[in-house]
Write a protein that holds these residues in place. Structure first.
Motif, PDB file in Angstrom:
ATOM      1  N   SER A 176       0.672  -1.237   0.400  1.00 49.26           N
ATOM      2  CA  SER A 176      -0.124  -0.021   0.495  1.00 49.26           C
ATOM      3  C   SER A 176       0.963   1.556  -0.212  1.00 49.26           C
ATOM      4  CB  SER A 176      -0.741   0.140   0.912  1.00 49.26           C
ATOM      5  OG  SER A 176      -1.624   0.810   1.356  1.00 49.26           O
ATOM      6  N   LEU A 177       2.289   1.506   0.937  1.00 42.94           N
ATOM      7  CA  LEU A 177       3.034   1.964   0.903  1.00 42.94           C
ATOM      8  C   LEU A 177       3.128   2.512  -0.178  1.00 42.94           C
ATOM      9  CD1 LEU A 177       3.480   4.806   2.315  1.00 42.94           C
ATOM     10  CD2 LEU A 177       5.884   3.122   3.187  1.00 42.94           C
ATOM     11  N   MET A 178       4.033   2.221  -1.414  1.00 45.98           N
ATOM     12  CA  MET A 178       4.331   2.010  -2.793  1.00 45.98           C
ATOM     13  C   MET A 178       3.429   1.986  -3.382  1.00 45.98           C
ATOM     14  SD  MET A 178       7.758   1.875  -2.737  1.00 45.98           S
ATOM     15  CE  MET A 178       8.454   0.506  -3.602  1.00 45.98           C
ATOM     16  N   ASP A 179       2.472   1.533  -3.974  1.00 43.50           N
ATOM     17  CA  ASP A 179       1.769   1.877  -4.171  1.00 43.50           C
ATOM     18  C   ASP A 179       0.905   3.192  -4.550  1.00 43.50           C
ATOM     19  OD1 ASP A 179       0.198   1.491  -6.672  1.00 43.50           O
ATOM     20  OD2 ASP A 179      -0.854   0.121  -5.748  1.00 43.50           O
ATOM     21  N   ILE A 180       0.122   3.089  -3.467  1.00 50.71           N
ATOM     22  CA  ILE A 180      -0.971   4.321  -3.043  1.00 50.71           C
ATOM     23  C   ILE A 180      -0.210   5.092  -2.078  1.00 50.71           C
ATOM     24  CG2 ILE A 180      -3.047   4.698  -1.968  1.00 50.71           C
ATOM     25  CD1 ILE A 180      -3.227   3.335  -3.854  1.00 50.71           C
ATOM     26  N   GLY A 181       0.273   4.939  -1.055  1.00 50.09           N
ATOM     27  CA  GLY A 181       0.441   6.251  -0.556  1.00 50.09           C
ATOM     28  C   GLY A 181       1.660   6.937  -0.914  1.00 50.09           C
ATOM     29  N   THR A 182       2.650   7.010  -1.918  1.00 46.32           N
ATOM     30  CA  THR A 182       3.678   7.882  -2.651  1.00 46.32           C
ATOM     31  C   THR A 182       2.875   8.963  -2.944  1.00 46.32           C
ATOM     32  OG1 THR A 182       5.104   7.849  -4.333  1.00 46.32           O
ATOM     33  CG2 THR A 182       3.278   6.135  -4.692  1.00 46.32           C
ATOM     34  N   TYR A 183       1.158   8.452  -3.716  1.00 50.08           N
ATOM     35  CA  TYR A 183       0.569   9.637  -3.895  1.00 50.08           C
ATOM     36  C   TYR A 183       0.825  10.865  -3.377  1.00 50.08           C
ATOM     37  CZ  TYR A 183      -0.928   6.437  -8.539  1.00 50.08           C
ATOM     38  OH  TYR A 183      -1.119   6.624  -9.762  1.00 50.08           O
ATOM     39  N   ILE A 225      -0.277  14.837   7.780  1.00 47.12           N
ATOM     40  CA  ILE A 225      -0.698  12.897   8.081  1.00 47.12           C
ATOM     41  C   ILE A 225      -1.277  12.833   7.399  1.00 47.12           C
ATOM     42  CG2 ILE A 225      -2.685  12.053   8.917  1.00 47.12           C
ATOM     43  CD1 ILE A 225      -2.184  13.954  11.519  1.00 47.12           C
ATOM     44  N   VAL A 226      -1.149  11.512   6.497  1.00 45.89           N
ATOM     45  CA  VAL A 226      -0.803  10.307   5.346  1.00 45.89           C
ATOM     46  C   VAL A 226      -1.730   9.109   6.260  1.00 45.89           C
ATOM     47  CG1 VAL A 226      -0.240   9.154   3.862  1.00 45.89           C
ATOM     48  CG2 VAL A 226       0.777  11.175   3.982  1.00 45.89           C
ATOM     49  N   HIS A 227      -2.316   8.772   5.578  1.00 40.08           N
ATOM     50  CA  HIS A 227      -3.925   8.442   5.035  1.00 40.08           C
ATOM     51  C   HIS A 227      -3.647   6.693   3.835  1.00 40.08           C
ATOM     52  CE1 HIS A 227      -4.800   8.457   9.352  1.00 40.08           C
ATOM     53  NE2 HIS A 227      -5.875   9.772   8.531  1.00 40.08           N
ATOM     54  N   HIS A 228      -3.578   5.622   4.099  1.00 40.36           N
ATOM     55  CA  HIS A 228      -3.406   5.091   2.436  1.00 40.36           C
ATOM     56  C   HIS A 228      -4.100   3.663   2.993  1.00 40.36           C
ATOM     57  CE1 HIS A 228       0.147   2.537   3.754  1.00 40.36           C
ATOM     58  NE2 HIS A 228       0.496   3.927   4.675  1.00 40.36           N
ATOM     59  N   SER A 229      -4.292   3.204   1.996  1.00 39.23           N
ATOM     60  CA  SER A 229      -5.067   1.553   2.041  1.00 39.23           C
ATOM     61  C   SER A 229      -5.167   0.813   0.749  1.00 39.23           C
ATOM     62  CB  SER A 229      -6.065   1.657   3.103  1.00 39.23           C
ATOM     63  OG  SER A 229      -6.698   0.328   2.949  1.00 39.23           O
ATOM     64  N   LYS A 230      -5.229   0.014   0.884  1.00 42.03           N
ATOM     65  CA  LYS A 230      -5.210  -0.436  -0.571  1.00 42.03           C
ATOM     66  C   LYS A 230      -5.993  -1.867  -0.241  1.00 42.03           C
ATOM     67  CE  LYS A 230      -2.573  -2.397  -3.358  1.00 42.03           C
ATOM     68  NZ  LYS A 230      -2.974  -1.591  -4.748  1.00 42.03           N
ATOM     69  N   ILE A 231      -7.131  -1.862   1.581  1.00 39.20           N
ATOM     70  CA  ILE A 231      -7.611  -2.777   1.688  1.00 39.20           C
ATOM     71  C   ILE A 231      -9.249  -2.300   2.414  1.00 39.20           C
ATOM     72  CG2 ILE A 231      -6.356  -4.812   2.172  1.00 39.20           C
ATOM     73  CD1 ILE A 231      -5.722  -3.813   4.540  1.00 39.20           C
ATOM     74  N   SER A 232      -9.309  -1.421   2.189  1.00 38.02           N
ATOM     75  CA  SER A 232     -10.390  -0.092   2.014  1.00 38.02           C
ATOM     76  C   SER A 232     -10.487   0.789   1.305  1.00 38.02           C
ATOM     77  CB  SER A 232     -10.799   0.380   4.134  1.00 38.02           C
ATOM     78  OG  SER A 232      -9.257   0.841   4.044  1.00 38.02           O
ATOM     79  N   ASN A 233     -12.159   1.258   0.917  1.00 40.73           N
ATOM     80  CA  ASN A 233     -11.947   3.109   0.907  1.00 40.73           C
ATOM     81  C   ASN A 233     -12.118   4.350   1.733  1.00 40.73           C
ATOM     82  OD1 ASN A 233     -11.716   2.284  -1.969  1.00 40.73           O
ATOM     83  ND2 ASN A 233     -13.857   1.656  -1.951  1.00 40.73           N
ATOM     84  N   SER A 234     -12.022   5.791   0.965  1.00 41.95           N
ATOM     85  CA  SER A 234     -12.291   6.675   1.942  1.00 41.95           C
ATOM     86  C   SER A 234     -13.014   7.263   0.970  1.00 41.95           C
ATOM     87  CB  SER A 234     -10.980   7.174   2.240  1.00 41.95           C
ATOM     88  OG  SER A 234     -11.738   8.341   2.764  1.00 41.95           O
ATOM     89  N   SER A 235     -13.622   8.046   0.919  1.00 43.86           N
ATOM     90  CA  SER A 235     -14.383   9.091  -0.019  1.00 43.86           C
ATOM     91  C   SER A 235     -13.971  10.858   0.383  1.00 43.86           C
ATOM     92  CB  SER A 235     -15.993   8.837   0.344  1.00 43.86           C
ATOM     93  OG  SER A 235     -16.148   7.759  -0.201  1.00 43.86           O
ATOM     94  N   LEU A 236     -13.005  10.681   1.600  1.00 41.77           N
ATOM     95  CA  LEU A 236     -12.532  11.520   2.556  1.00 41.77           C
ATOM     96  C   LEU A 236     -11.877  12.978   1.340  1.00 41.77           C
ATOM     97  CD1 LEU A 236     -11.518  10.967   5.697  1.00 41.77           C
ATOM     98  CD2 LEU A 236     -13.740  13.016   5.058  1.00 41.77           C
ATOM     99  N   PRO A 237     -11.725  14.027   1.269  1.00 45.37           N
ATOM    100  CA  PRO A 237     -11.112  14.997   0.771  1.00 45.37           C
ATOM    101  C   PRO A 237      -9.373  15.390   1.309  1.00 45.37           C
ATOM    102  CG  PRO A 237     -12.418  16.410   1.319  1.00 45.37           C
ATOM    103  CD  PRO A 237     -12.645  14.739   2.091  1.00 45.37           C
TER     104      PRO A 237
END
Length: 328
Positions: A176-183, A225-237
């Motif tokens: 998740s950190l590499m794929d999603i968190g990097t954004y 603060i960074v939140h990242h996940s590949k096992i849940s969704n978020s709709s927060l901006p």
């Protein structure tokens, strides 16, 4: 005309071909795949005139000037150095490599061969990121940056059924950190530089990679603060808070809506129109740099990419996530 070769035959490379078709003075002239059948089928589907099954032959070919690398993360450094040693420019998908050590090797190869190396982090080139940067002073002294990118992976259902696909394999430098968190981290570094301290937590999966996580990144007078996940969704901006107001960003991975909420109650929409395929901006920027003889991007600079990789390296150290590439 800048002629690209492509490494990879997945959905992201098809988006790349579509973006190239919208850009100026750029074409895709070659595709690499390990099998002749797959390479030729992809070439025919996407109108690419040349198909290769040997990376060495494609690197040496006079048919391309640059390569777009969209292979698994663990192969980025090896492939990039091969093509740069052959005198080709390299646009490498995010994350640019497995760790900072590999990135330093890539940067040295780019300088030695006099070619352009750039990380394909598209979000920092889109018009709405320019809007963020331009209007940031309206917030006054910035005190907080909060970025959220949580996207349930389509591959996670198969993972729960016992089939571990590439997205969850540590051998390929994934998670998740590499794929999603990097954004989330790239825009932070682009706007505010490298933090002084990194604190990381994660939910680890049995395969050995992180499924989701949180980072707290400390600066002298603000925190992120960074939140990242590949096992849940978020709709927060995502949000940047300043002493005079806050800026809401609809999607940190490719901002399309940006609004400022001032302390006095006013709301200002500073969003800008942009293409649906946001890859077009990074591709055009890359081509323009090559045309101008520039060997480093000032947007996705070596310093920024290194800072991001060093943050990720430290976060992985804290959560106990290691890759084979770390031991090489």
């Amino acid at each position: 005309m800048l002629r690209f070769g492509i490494i990879g035959s997945n959905f992201i490379t098809e988006s790349f071909v579509d973006a190239v078709n919208q850009a100026n003075d750029i074409s895709v002239t070659a595709i690499f795949s390990r099998t002749k059948e797959k390479a030729e089928a992809y070439a025919e589907k996407n109108g690419i005139p040349n198909a290769f099954t040997s990376l060495e032959e494609m690197a040496a070919s006079p048919l391309i000037d640059a390569v777009y690398i969209a292979s698994p993360n663990s192969l980025h450094a090896t492939y990039a150095v091969l093509f740069m040693n052959a005198g080709k420019h390299v646009l490498c998908e995010k994350p640019i490599t497995s760790n900072a050590k590999e990135l330093n090797i890539m940067i040295e190869a780019a300088k030695r061969n006099g070619v352009l190396l750039m990380e394909a982090m598209k979000s920092t080139f889109v018009p709405n990121f320019e809007a963020i940067r331009e209007h940031l002073p309206k917030l006054g002294k910035v005190r907080s940056y909060s970025a959220t990118y949580c996207q349930y992976s389509s591959r996670y259902d198969k993972y729960k059924q016992g089939e571990v696909l590439n997205a969850f394999l540590p051998e390929l430098s994934n998670g998740s950190l590499m794929d999603i968190g990097t954004y989330c981290i790239h825009p932070l570094v682009a706007l505010f530089g490298k933090p002084e301290r990194v604190q990381a937590n994660a939910v680890m999966l049995d395969s050995g990679v992180d499924g989701k996580g949180t980072l707290i990144l400390s600066y002298p007078d603000m925190e992120a603060i960074v939140h990242h996940s590949k096992i849940s969704n978020s709709s927060l901006p995502s949000e940047i808070q300043g002493e005079e107001g806050s800026m809401l960003i609809d999607q940190i991975s490719q901002p399309s809506g940006v609004r400022i909420h001032y302390r006095d109650g006013r709301v200002e929409d500073v969003s800008r129109p942009q293409a649906n395929n946001t890859m077009v901006y990074e591709i055009q920027a890359f081509a323009d740099l090559v045309k101008a003889g520039q060997l480093e991007s000032t947007v996705n600079s070596y310093a920024n990419s290194l800072a991001v990789m060093e943050i990720i390296d430290e976060a992985r150290r804290q959560i106990g996530l290691t890759y084979p590439a770390d031991r090489e």
